[in-house]
Design a protein around this motif. Structure first.
Motif, PDB file in Angstrom:
ATOM      1  N   ARG A 141       1.378  -0.852  -0.265  1.00 29.46           N
ATOM      2  CA  ARG A 141      -0.092   0.299   0.213  1.00 29.46           C
ATOM      3  C   ARG A 141       1.332   0.830  -0.013  1.00 29.46           C
ATOM      4  O   ARG A 141       1.796   1.170   0.916  1.00 29.46           O
ATOM      5  CB  ARG A 141      -0.990  -0.141   0.894  1.00 29.46           C
ATOM      6  N   VAL A 142       0.522   1.856  -0.367  1.00 28.08           N
ATOM      7  CA  VAL A 142       1.605   3.259  -0.877  1.00 28.08           C
ATOM      8  C   VAL A 142       0.224   5.088  -0.807  1.00 28.08           C
ATOM      9  O   VAL A 142       0.025   4.890  -1.137  1.00 28.08           O
ATOM     10  CB  VAL A 142       1.936   3.760  -2.567  1.00 28.08           C
ATOM     11  N   LEU A 143       0.927   5.462   0.029  1.00 25.62           N
ATOM     12  CA  LEU A 143      -0.063   6.870   0.684  1.00 25.62           C
ATOM     13  C   LEU A 143       0.531   7.703  -0.438  1.00 25.62           C
ATOM     14  O   LEU A 143       1.609   8.289  -0.420  1.00 25.62           O
ATOM     15  CB  LEU A 143       0.797   6.543   2.124  1.00 25.62           C
ATOM     16  N   ALA A 144      -0.328   7.879  -1.300  1.00 25.46           N
ATOM     17  CA  ALA A 144       0.213   9.166  -1.669  1.00 25.46           C
ATOM     18  C   ALA A 144      -0.411  10.368  -1.109  1.00 25.46           C
ATOM     19  O   ALA A 144      -0.811  11.332  -0.357  1.00 25.46           O
ATOM     20  CB  ALA A 144      -1.331   9.585  -3.080  1.00 25.46           C
ATOM     21  N   PRO A 145       0.861  11.672  -1.167  1.00 24.19           N
ATOM     22  CA  PRO A 145       0.109  13.692  -1.074  1.00 24.19           C
ATOM     23  C   PRO A 145      -0.874  13.424  -1.047  1.00 24.19           C
ATOM     24  O   PRO A 145      -0.911  13.524  -2.351  1.00 24.19           O
ATOM     25  CB  PRO A 145       1.830  13.414  -1.931  1.00 24.19           C
ATOM     26  N   PRO A 146      -1.492  14.000  -0.590  1.00 29.43           N
ATOM     27  CA  PRO A 146      -0.563  15.277   0.904  1.00 29.43           C
ATOM     28  C   PRO A 146      -0.123  14.856   2.049  1.00 29.43           C
ATOM     29  O   PRO A 146      -0.074  15.156   3.087  1.00 29.43           O
ATOM     30  CB  PRO A 146      -1.162  16.719   0.634  1.00 29.43           C
ATOM     31  N   TYR A 147      -1.032  12.923   1.987  1.00 29.94           N
ATOM     32  CA  TYR A 147      -1.482  12.521   2.842  1.00 29.94           C
ATOM     33  C   TYR A 147       0.035  12.202   3.910  1.00 29.94           C
ATOM     34  O   TYR A 147       1.355  11.761   3.097  1.00 29.94           O
ATOM     35  CB  TYR A 147      -2.944  11.376   3.041  1.00 29.94           C
ATOM     36  N   CYS A 148       0.009  11.899   5.137  1.00 33.43           N
ATOM     37  CA  CYS A 148       1.604  11.697   5.824  1.00 33.43           C
ATOM     38  C   CYS A 148       0.857  10.355   6.860  1.00 33.43           C
ATOM     39  O   CYS A 148      -0.552  10.443   6.961  1.00 33.43           O
ATOM     40  CB  CYS A 148       1.629  12.393   6.662  1.00 33.43           C
ATOM     41  N   ALA A 149       2.269   9.536   7.320  1.00 36.19           N
ATOM     42  CA  ALA A 149       1.659   8.681   8.391  1.00 36.19           C
ATOM     43  C   ALA A 149       0.942   8.953   9.642  1.00 36.19           C
ATOM     44  O   ALA A 149      -0.646   8.162   9.996  1.00 36.19           O
ATOM     45  CB  ALA A 149       3.029   8.042   9.028  1.00 36.19           C
ATOM     46  N   SER A 150       0.882  10.405   9.934  1.00 39.70           N
ATOM     47  CA  SER A 150       0.246  11.044  10.579  1.00 39.70           C
ATOM     48  C   SER A 150      -1.436  10.797  10.838  1.00 39.70           C
ATOM     49  O   SER A 150      -2.389  10.508  11.322  1.00 39.70           O
ATOM     50  CB  SER A 150       0.281  12.142  11.465  1.00 39.70           C
ATOM     51  N   ASP A 151      -1.782  11.215   9.829  1.00 38.31           N
ATOM     52  CA  ASP A 151      -3.167  10.443   8.950  1.00 38.31           C
ATOM     53  C   ASP A 151      -3.435   9.402   9.147  1.00 38.31           C
ATOM     54  O   ASP A 151      -5.254   9.007   9.137  1.00 38.31           O
ATOM     55  CB  ASP A 151      -3.690  11.145   7.275  1.00 38.31           C
ATOM     56  N   LEU A 152      -3.025   8.503   8.820  1.00 44.63           N
ATOM     57  CA  LEU A 152      -3.162   6.911   8.913  1.00 44.63           C
ATOM     58  C   LEU A 152      -3.699   6.763  10.092  1.00 44.63           C
ATOM     59  O   LEU A 152      -4.261   5.794  10.353  1.00 44.63           O
ATOM     60  CB  LEU A 152      -2.462   6.214   8.276  1.00 44.63           C
ATOM     61  N   CYS A 153      -2.837   6.909  11.322  1.00 41.23           N
ATOM     62  CA  CYS A 153      -2.717   6.605  12.653  1.00 41.23           C
ATOM     63  C   CYS A 153      -4.221   7.355  12.588  1.00 41.23           C
ATOM     64  O   CYS A 153      -4.732   7.248  13.917  1.00 41.23           O
ATOM     65  CB  CYS A 153      -2.020   7.152  13.247  1.00 41.23           C
ATOM     66  N   VAL A 154      -5.061   8.805  13.114  1.00 44.26           N
ATOM     67  CA  VAL A 154      -5.490   9.517  13.178  1.00 44.26           C
ATOM     68  C   VAL A 154      -6.851   8.507  12.668  1.00 44.26           C
ATOM     69  O   VAL A 154      -7.564   8.765  13.902  1.00 44.26           O
ATOM     70  CB  VAL A 154      -5.949  10.819  13.062  1.00 44.26           C
ATOM     71  N   ALA A 155      -6.816   8.684  12.056  1.00 41.60           N
ATOM     72  CA  ALA A 155      -8.213   7.727  10.912  1.00 41.60           C
ATOM     73  C   ALA A 155      -8.403   6.530  11.702  1.00 41.60           C
ATOM     74  O   ALA A 155      -9.221   6.357  12.215  1.00 41.60           O
ATOM     75  CB  ALA A 155      -7.609   7.734   9.703  1.00 41.60           C
ATOM     76  N   ALA A 156      -7.535   5.433  12.512  1.00 38.59           N
ATOM     77  CA  ALA A 156      -7.188   4.423  12.939  1.00 38.59           C
ATOM     78  C   ALA A 156      -7.718   4.494  14.634  1.00 38.59           C
ATOM     79  O   ALA A 156      -8.611   4.300  14.531  1.00 38.59           O
ATOM     80  CB  ALA A 156      -6.456   3.956  13.169  1.00 38.59           C
ATOM     81  N   ALA A 157      -7.395   5.669  15.318  1.00 36.76           N
ATOM     82  CA  ALA A 157      -8.100   6.508  16.321  1.00 36.76           C
ATOM     83  C   ALA A 157      -9.827   7.127  16.544  1.00 36.76           C
ATOM     84  O   ALA A 157     -10.240   6.397  17.187  1.00 36.76           O
ATOM     85  CB  ALA A 157      -6.633   7.555  16.924  1.00 36.76           C
ATOM     86  N   GLU A 158      -9.394   7.721  15.549  1.00 30.15           N
ATOM     87  CA  GLU A 158     -11.081   7.924  15.585  1.00 30.15           C
ATOM     88  C   GLU A 158     -11.772   6.313  15.083  1.00 30.15           C
ATOM     89  O   GLU A 158     -12.750   6.669  16.039  1.00 30.15           O
ATOM     90  CB  GLU A 158     -11.176   8.913  13.943  1.00 30.15           C
TER      91      GLU A 158
END
Length: 364
Positions: free
Chosen positions: A49-66
């Motif tokens: 899985r490849v994360l496209a800009p402008p997303y960062c690792a923090s976006d994945l983690c915040v979505a997981a936490a929510e």
């Protein structure tokens, strides 16, 4: 170093991955078909899985936490410890965890900080969070582990390009006097620092491009060196040697510290480095195949997120139904390593979900 944590339980897990997939099996790129066949068999990765800009690792983690807080029915105001374990901070400063605290709506009484560890980071993060809960007024914690390793890869690096993928995760911990003890073993050997390495970007070797002036042109050699040093350098032979030297003793020591043995462990979930290496480790410690999780075919090596991602993907349904004594072990960049024996479950079923294509990005 060894520790025993009492009175804290792991209440839930969730992983989030980018929706964008890339498979060297289907799209070989710089590899020949024969090379692709050997790579897939050795590293055990069919796609990443490849994360496209402008997303960062923090976006994945915040979505997981929510998603995890909603699944657990946790009020964000009840969480007072937030640890972001990642090698991919949003900014040089402030700490990304400070930004995450606001994004998640956690109270201003929250202790929020970053831990810049990779392969061993999940075990470190759980240990730190559990100790904070045991020694403070806080009752609940979130450990967010994730990396965006694909942005460190050189497009022609045949050693790293097929292996690494992106992912984020959230793990919830809470105080519980009835929780079974969690046993932890931690270690570090900084001699391994050059073998999994991104040289440029810190203050020792800044990512400031050579500046042209009226009297001096940009040095093309310096520019090329800077580009090379900003990418991940991986010494596969040294990594393999370290892993076989350090990890079997780590697993045995962790089980001994927890007062158990292979028969007493239900599942082994190690950092998903590559399938060939994991199979060697399994044989070294004589762990049964059905107890030993190897699950990276669809995700690749996701660094700090690889253990929670493997748990969510392989053991989610099992953890929803029963208690599973799990040995988790991370090892690699640093050199750094950590082992943990903890009872997981029963809990709301851990899940792996895709980051929505329209997920909002917060830019400070």
């Amino acid at each position: 170093m060894k520790a025993v944590v009492e009175g804290v339980r792991i209440a839930g897990l969730r992983a989030v991955v980018p929706s964008q997939r890339h498979s060297f099996v289907e799209d070989p790129g710089i590899f020949t078909p024969e090379e692709v066949r050997k790579l897939a068999a050795t590293i055990g990765v069919h796609e990443r899985r490849v994360l496209a800009p402008p997303y960062c690792a923090s976006d994945l983690c915040v979505a997981a936490a929510e998603g995890l807080m909603a699944q657990l029915d946790w009020d964000p105001a009840s969480v007072e410890v937030l640890i972001f374990v990642s090698q991919d901070a949003d900014y040089v400063l402030p700490a990304t965890a400070c930004i995450m605290q606001k994004r998640l709506g956690l109270p201003t009484s929250t202790a929020a900080f970053d831990v810049p560890l990779g392969c061993s980071g999940y075990v470190y993060g759980l240990w730190i969070a559990s100790r904070l809960l045991g020694g403070s007024t806080a009752r609940r914690a979130l450990v967010l582990c994730g990396d965006n390793a694909t942005r460190h890869l050189h497009p022609e690096d045949r050693a790293t390009l097929p292996l690494f993928g992106d992912a984020g995760s959230a793990t919830a911990l809470e105080v519980d006097p009835e929780a079974t003890p969690i046993s932890v073993v931690i270690g570090t050997d900084g001699a391994g620092a050059p073998h999994i390495f991104v040289k440029a970007g810190g203050k020792r070797h800044c990512l400031i491009p050579p500046v042209a002036s009226a009297n001096r042109a940009i040095d093309p050699d310096a520019a090329a060196a800077l580009e090379r040093d900003s990418r991940l350098a991986l010494n596969g032979a040294e990594v393999f040697s370290f892993t076989l030297r350090a990890v079997p003793p780590l697993l045995r020591e962790t089980m001994e510290h927890a007062g158990t043995d292979i028969d007493g462990i239900d599942r082994f979930v190690l950092h998903q480095a590559n399938a060939f290496m994991l199979e060697h480790l399994r044989k070294k410690v004589k762990a049964p195949t059905d107890k030993f999780v190897i699950d990276m075919q669809g995700f690749g090596n996701t660094s700090s997120a690889s253990i929670p991602l493997a748990i969510c993907h392989s053991l989610g349904r099992e953890l929803a139904e029963r208690r599973v004594k799990t040995l988790m072990a991370g090892f690699g960049v640093g050199w750094s390593w950590g082992g943990m024996v903890a009872n997981l479950g029963p809990m709301p079923e851990p899940q792996v979900v895709n980051l929505p294509d329209d997920y909002p990005v917060l830019v400070v």
